[in-house]
Design a protein around this motif. Structure first.
Motif, PDB file in Angstrom:
ATOM      1  N   GLN A 169     -92.231  85.115 -39.799  1.00  0.00           N
ATOM      2  CA  GLN A 169     -93.082  84.685 -40.916  1.00  0.00           C
ATOM      3  C   GLN A 169     -92.254  84.168 -42.097  1.00  0.00           C
ATOM      4  OE1 GLN A 169     -94.210  87.516 -38.970  1.00  0.00           O
ATOM      5  NE2 GLN A 169     -95.415  85.819 -38.151  1.00  0.00           N
ATOM      6  N   PHE A 170     -90.922  84.193 -41.959  1.00  0.00           N
ATOM      7  CA  PHE A 170     -90.073  83.813 -43.083  1.00  0.00           C
ATOM      8  C   PHE A 170     -89.034  82.770 -42.694  1.00  0.00           C
ATOM      9  CE2 PHE A 170     -91.705  88.056 -43.897  1.00  0.00           C
ATOM     10  CZ  PHE A 170     -92.275  87.879 -45.149  1.00  0.00           C
ATOM     11  N   THR A 171     -89.436  81.884 -41.807  1.00  0.00           N
ATOM     12  CA  THR A 171     -88.614  80.706 -41.537  1.00  0.00           C
ATOM     13  C   THR A 171     -88.969  79.631 -42.555  1.00  0.00           C
ATOM     14  OG1 THR A 171     -90.255  79.736 -40.057  1.00  0.00           O
ATOM     15  CG2 THR A 171     -88.637  81.236 -39.072  1.00  0.00           C
ATOM     16  N   ASP A 172     -88.112  78.636 -42.677  1.00  0.00           N
ATOM     17  CA  ASP A 172     -88.419  77.528 -43.584  1.00  0.00           C
ATOM     18  C   ASP A 172     -89.729  76.858 -43.182  1.00  0.00           C
ATOM     19  OD1 ASP A 172     -86.005  78.116 -44.765  1.00  0.00           O
ATOM     20  OD2 ASP A 172     -84.977  76.303 -44.064  1.00  0.00           O
ATOM     21  N   GLN A 173     -89.920  76.705 -41.874  1.00  0.00           N
ATOM     22  CA  GLN A 173     -91.122  76.028 -41.385  1.00  0.00           C
ATOM     23  C   GLN A 173     -92.387  76.819 -41.723  1.00  0.00           C
ATOM     24  OE1 GLN A 173     -88.398  76.698 -39.613  1.00  0.00           O
ATOM     25  NE2 GLN A 173     -87.524  74.663 -39.207  1.00  0.00           N
ATOM     26  N   ARG A 174     -92.302  78.145 -41.571  1.00  0.00           N
ATOM     27  CA  ARG A 174     -93.496  78.951 -41.830  1.00  0.00           C
ATOM     28  C   ARG A 174     -93.826  78.967 -43.312  1.00  0.00           C
ATOM     29  NH1 ARG A 174     -97.391  78.897 -39.595  1.00  0.00           N
ATOM     30  NH2 ARG A 174     -98.743  80.658 -39.105  1.00  0.00           N
ATOM     31  N   VAL A 175     -92.824  78.994 -44.150  1.00  0.00           N
ATOM     32  CA  VAL A 175     -93.058  78.984 -45.596  1.00  0.00           C
ATOM     33  C   VAL A 175     -93.720  77.680 -46.028  1.00  0.00           C
ATOM     34  CG1 VAL A 175     -91.864  78.856 -47.831  1.00  0.00           C
ATOM     35  CG2 VAL A 175     -91.289  80.672 -46.212  1.00  0.00           C
ATOM     36  N   LEU A 176     -93.367  76.601 -45.356  1.00  0.00           N
ATOM     37  CA  LEU A 176     -93.924  75.296 -45.712  1.00  0.00           C
ATOM     38  C   LEU A 176     -95.213  74.965 -44.956  1.00  0.00           C
ATOM     39  CD1 LEU A 176     -90.585  73.242 -45.819  1.00  0.00           C
ATOM     40  CD2 LEU A 176     -91.861  74.211 -47.751  1.00  0.00           C
ATOM     41  N   ASP A 177     -95.667  75.861 -44.085  1.00  0.00           N
ATOM     42  CA  ASP A 177     -96.882  75.632 -43.304  1.00  0.00           C
ATOM     43  C   ASP A 177     -98.076  75.431 -44.227  1.00  0.00           C
ATOM     44  OD1 ASP A 177     -98.293  75.971 -40.509  1.00  0.00           O
ATOM     45  OD2 ASP A 177     -99.426  77.183 -41.942  1.00  0.00           O
ATOM     46  N   GLU A 178     -98.860  74.409 -43.944  1.00  0.00           N
ATOM     47  CA  GLU A 178     -99.970  74.028 -44.826  1.00  0.00           C
ATOM     48  C   GLU A 178    -101.039  75.108 -44.907  1.00  0.00           C
ATOM     49  OE1 GLU A 178    -103.217  70.421 -44.982  1.00  0.00           O
ATOM     50  OE2 GLU A 178    -101.146  69.913 -44.447  1.00  0.00           O
ATOM     51  N   LYS A 179    -101.352  75.741 -43.776  1.00  0.00           N
ATOM     52  CA  LYS A 179    -102.383  76.769 -43.786  1.00  0.00           C
ATOM     53  C   LYS A 179    -101.955  77.964 -44.649  1.00  0.00           C
ATOM     54  CE  LYS A 179    -104.737  77.770 -40.065  1.00  0.00           C
ATOM     55  NZ  LYS A 179    -105.155  78.327 -38.727  1.00  0.00           N
TER      56      LYS A 179
END
Length: 450
Positions: free
Chosen positions: A343-353
């Motif tokens: 839940q704390f990858t760069d991608q997850r932090v930037l996830d729109e939802k």
């Protein structure tokens, strides 16, 4: 009032404590911290900053005396301690001494393991040194709590270095006077400021503390001298790094009888600990009421003041940054029902939802709440209101992570990297650490499969 006897009392405990005198609960809790540290370090070894650190080690080289967790080849004691300390704290998935928010294992165990490997120490000797180091780190933190942390010092780096030095000094067989001097050299390397939170600088503090602590003990062993009044001196650690207050009695009172180690907690979530009751609350509401993000109008929280002090980051931009955003922690808890490092990858932090849900999170301070306490209220678009209060977050000393839950966390983090068979063997080895003849045998089980 501080007196020179502080240093003597510490040295007496460090040199005289015996594993056989420890209550089973102390030995068991120390093993739990080691199991947890190995698991989170293995997991963190896949992070891009860890890979960069591994490359630096290869470039620098070093006398191969101790292992970097996940690697087959050895490196110097200093590099192994630094790197393993960094790995242990990188995901913020390690342990927390709840009274002070110190993370004791990350600076202590890497120092002890590195020294133990170089000395071919037995598992019993390593466990003994680990218990000593963990307790000294917690005691040092308690002696300056809360003034020191409030000034902006990162207590894991600043107090952890004493635990690292204490554990290493015990393994190296330093005398009482030498141990005092090792603590003195460690104290002058005490470092770490909270402005680094959300960057690679934060776990670097744990690595620096581990390496500085073991190196201080090695320096004294090899003939260097150090200050003998690092705590009690007019310009000592207390006076300089906590000028607004300290409590010397908390450093040594009933040392070896009352254990700060038992106030330590193992994390179920890979982020700042003060957000854990929030995550417990949101996940509970999500599961009990089958909530989905699209149905939620608002998430209102009541929290301890430290939540705003440490984790008020409404719009994090990186995974490490998200670990210190209570807004992101709450949003990920609702969207994913979890708070692991995924839940704390760069991608997850930037996830729109998740970003959309983050914008729905609001909080107010409740000064009566402890650090492991929070209340969450979720209002749906249809007008339904669901509220829950968490009095003690999962993983806190009052609601500890069970052995079963810890083993599950351990398995999830390690099996993918070392295989289920070796993962089981490593777990068994730690739980029976007193029976290990050479700590190098256990560390070989930490090697990542090719």
């Amino acid at each position: 009032m501080s007196t020179p006897s502080t240093e003597a009392d510490l040295a007496e405990f460090i040199t005289s404590f015996e594993l056989g005198s420890a209550e089973p609960t102390i030995k068991h809790e120390a093993k739990r911290t080691l199991i947890n540290l190995l698991a989170v370090s293995l997991s963190a070894s896949q992070h891009e900053t860890a890979l960069a650190l591994f490359n630096l080690i290869e470039e620098e080289g070093g006398n191969p005396r101790a292992s970097v967790i996940s690697k087959k080849s050895k490196t110097s004691i200093y590099q192994a301690a630094f790197t393993n300390g960094y790995l242990a704290h990188l995901q913020d998935f390690d342990d927390t001494h709840f009274p002070t928010v110190l993370h004791p294992s990350a600076p202590v165990w890497p120092a002890v393991l590195a020294a133990g490997q170089a000395l071919n120490s037995s598992g019993a000797e390593v466990l003994e040194a680990g218990i000593i180091g963990l307790e000294i780190a917690c005691r040092a933190a308690m002696s300056v709590h809360p003034w020191h942390y409030d000034m902006g010092w990162h207590i894991t780096g600043t107090a952890g270095v004493f635990g690292a030095a204490a554990g290493a000094a015990r393994l190296l067989g330093l005398s009482k006077s030498e141990t005092i001097q090792a603590l003195g050299l460690a104290g002058t390397q005490s470092a770490g400021i909270r402005e680094t939170f959300g960057t690679a600088g934060k776990p670097m503090h744990a690595g620096h503390a581990a390496a500085s602590g073991v190196n201080s003990a090695l320096l004294v062993k090899n003939g260097l001298n150090g200050p003998t009044t690092i705590f009690s001196g007019r310009r000592g650690w207390w006076a300089v790094l906590s000028p607004n207050g300290h409590d010397s009695e908390k450093m040594t009172n009933n040392l070896g009888q009352d254990w700060e180690l038992l106030k330590n907690g193992l994390k179920p979530y890979a982020n700042g600990v003060v957000s854990h009751p929030i995550q417990d609350a949101v996940i509970k509401l999500r599961e009990e009421n089958q909530l989905i993000p699209e149905d939620v109008k608002s998430i209102d929280l009541k929290v301890n003041p430290l939540v705003f002090e440490l984790m008020n980051r409404p719009t994090p931009t990186t995974g490490l940054d998200g670990k210190f955003s209570f807004q992101h922690c709450a949003a990920a808890a609702l969207v994913d029902g979890a708070g692991t490092d995924a839940q704390f990858t760069d991608q997850r932090v930037l996830d729109e939802k998740i970003a959309t849900v983050r914008a729905l999170v609001r909080a107010t301070i409740n000064t009566e709440y402890d650090e492991d306490q929070a209340e969450a209220t979720i209002t749906t678009n249809e007008g339904s209101i669901f509220t829950v209060e968490i009095t003690h977050a999962t993983g806190s000393p009052a609601n500890p992570l069970s052995d079963i839950a810890l083993e599950k966390k351990y398995q999830q983090l390690t099996e993918i990297l070392v295989g289920s068979s070796r993962s089981h063997e490593l777990y068994t080895s730690v739980m029976a650490l007193e029976n290990t003849l050479n700590i190098n045998e256990m560390m070989e089980l930490c090697e990542q499969l090719a």
